[in-house]
Design a protein around this motif. Structure first.
Motif, PDB file in Angstrom:
ATOM      1  N   TYR A  43       0.959  -1.221  -0.030  1.00  0.00           N
ATOM      2  CA  TYR A  43      -0.120   0.037   0.035  1.00  0.00           C
ATOM      3  C   TYR A  43       0.810   1.151  -0.141  1.00  0.00           C
ATOM      4  O   TYR A  43       1.774   1.549   0.863  1.00  0.00           O
ATOM      5  CB  TYR A  43      -0.836  -0.062   1.209  1.00  0.00           C
ATOM      6  CG  TYR A  43      -1.956  -1.347   1.075  1.00  0.00           C
ATOM      7  CD1 TYR A  43      -3.139  -0.846   0.388  1.00  0.00           C
ATOM      8  CD2 TYR A  43      -1.630  -2.478   1.701  1.00  0.00           C
ATOM      9  CE1 TYR A  43      -4.321  -1.687   0.521  1.00  0.00           C
ATOM     10  CE2 TYR A  43      -2.841  -3.214   1.607  1.00  0.00           C
ATOM     11  CZ  TYR A  43      -3.853  -2.991   1.066  1.00  0.00           C
ATOM     12  OH  TYR A  43      -4.953  -4.019   0.873  1.00  0.00           O
ATOM     13  N   PRO A  63      -2.663  11.613  -2.108  1.00  0.00           N
ATOM     14  CA  PRO A  63      -3.041  10.607  -3.045  1.00  0.00           C
ATOM     15  C   PRO A  63      -3.174  11.214  -4.541  1.00  0.00           C
ATOM     16  O   PRO A  63      -3.306  12.531  -4.580  1.00  0.00           O
ATOM     17  CB  PRO A  63      -4.456  10.350  -2.952  1.00  0.00           C
ATOM     18  CG  PRO A  63      -4.984  11.243  -1.975  1.00  0.00           C
ATOM     19  CD  PRO A  63      -3.756  11.876  -1.352  1.00  0.00           C
ATOM     20  N   SER A  99      -1.987   0.126 -10.163  1.00  0.00           N
ATOM     21  CA  SER A  99      -2.409   0.170  -8.840  1.00  0.00           C
ATOM     22  C   SER A  99      -4.225   0.416  -8.703  1.00  0.00           C
ATOM     23  O   SER A  99      -4.518   0.531  -9.852  1.00  0.00           O
ATOM     24  CB  SER A  99      -2.028   1.843  -7.922  1.00  0.00           C
ATOM     25  OG  SER A  99      -2.567   2.571  -8.835  1.00  0.00           O
ATOM     26  N   ASP A 101      -7.399   1.851  -5.883  1.00  0.00           N
ATOM     27  CA  ASP A 101      -7.532   2.537  -4.717  1.00  0.00           C
ATOM     28  C   ASP A 101      -8.758   1.721  -4.114  1.00  0.00           C
ATOM     29  O   ASP A 101      -9.729   1.439  -4.671  1.00  0.00           O
ATOM     30  CB  ASP A 101      -7.955   3.915  -4.943  1.00  0.00           C
ATOM     31  CG  ASP A 101      -6.873   4.816  -5.405  1.00  0.00           C
ATOM     32  OD1 ASP A 101      -5.814   4.473  -5.201  1.00  0.00           O
ATOM     33  OD2 ASP A 101      -7.197   5.740  -6.287  1.00  0.00           O
ATOM     34  N   THR A 128      -3.935   3.130  -1.361  1.00  0.00           N
ATOM     35  CA  THR A 128      -3.586   2.844  -3.031  1.00  0.00           C
ATOM     36  C   THR A 128      -2.788   1.557  -2.860  1.00  0.00           C
ATOM     37  O   THR A 128      -1.949   1.634  -2.226  1.00  0.00           O
ATOM     38  CB  THR A 128      -2.825   3.956  -3.612  1.00  0.00           C
ATOM     39  OG1 THR A 128      -3.632   5.288  -3.552  1.00  0.00           O
ATOM     40  CG2 THR A 128      -2.494   3.818  -4.802  1.00  0.00           C
ATOM     41  N   ASN A 130      -0.375  -1.024  -4.851  1.00  0.00           N
ATOM     42  CA  ASN A 130       0.595  -1.141  -5.709  1.00  0.00           C
ATOM     43  C   ASN A 130       0.206  -2.592  -6.331  1.00  0.00           C
ATOM     44  O   ASN A 130       0.281  -3.659  -5.445  1.00  0.00           O
ATOM     45  CB  ASN A 130       1.887  -0.805  -5.312  1.00  0.00           C
ATOM     46  CG  ASN A 130       2.983  -1.355  -6.563  1.00  0.00           C
ATOM     47  OD1 ASN A 130       2.696  -1.934  -7.672  1.00  0.00           O
ATOM     48  ND2 ASN A 130       4.097  -0.785  -6.253  1.00  0.00           N
TER      49      ASN A 130
END
Length: 170
Positions: A43, A63, A99, A101, A128, A130
């Motif tokens: 994250y 973000p 990614s 969210d 988020t 990855n």
């Protein structure tokens, strides 16, 4: 979901910015976001969002905005109804990273010492994720028998994670 239940996060989200000690509440809520990063390095950004979609706090960076809104209205609507939500896959061609969210509502269900009350939506947490982690799992999953491979599709049937050895065959 764990961080949505952290009392310091809930206290920060419930407090107006004019509250005495607001900065101290923000500092303690930030500890909850930092804990998310330490618990899982996949994250990359943790954020606290008010019910209108405005950023209140984030760690370790702000973000990324995808399109016109920090949080698109249709995502807010799903979270407002009390649901968790995972965005479509975002891809950054500069970093070659994908990614998603992940949103979860922050709700206070009962104030200690108060009469029973209806749950109150304080806002949401956004993390988020990855997708390198997931891509690595897919690329390294070779133990399912000869000729088999793992892949992941989104809700539209688009391949979002395919083993590198299979990309030219799909």
């Amino acid at each position: 979901l764990t961080i949505t239940q952290v009392p310091s996060v809930q206290q920060f989200m419930a407090a107006p910015p004019t509250t005495p000690g607001y900065q101290s509440l923000a500092t303690h809520a930030l500890y909850g976001l930092v804990a998310g990063t330490f618990r899982d390095k996949n994250y990359t950004t943790w954020s606290l969002i008010d019910p209108k979609g405005h950023l209140l706090l984030s760690y370790p960076t702000k973000p990324k905005v995808h399109g016109q809104y920090l949080v698109p209205p249709q995502y807010l609507e799903k979270v407002d109804k009390g649901g968790n939500f995972i965005s479509p896959v975002y891809y950054n061609p500069d970093t070659k990273k994908a990614s998603v969210d992940i949103y979860a509502p922050i709700v206070i269900t009962q104030t200690p010492g108060a009469p029973p009350q209806k749950p109150v939506l304080l806002g949401s947490i956004a993390a988020t994720l990855n997708l390198d982690y997931i891509w690595n799992i897919v690329n390294n999953d070779h133990d399912n028998g000869t000729g088999s491979y793992a892949f992941i599709l989104d809700e539209n049937g688009v391949h979002i994670a395919v083993p590198a050895t299979m990309k030219n065959q799909l």
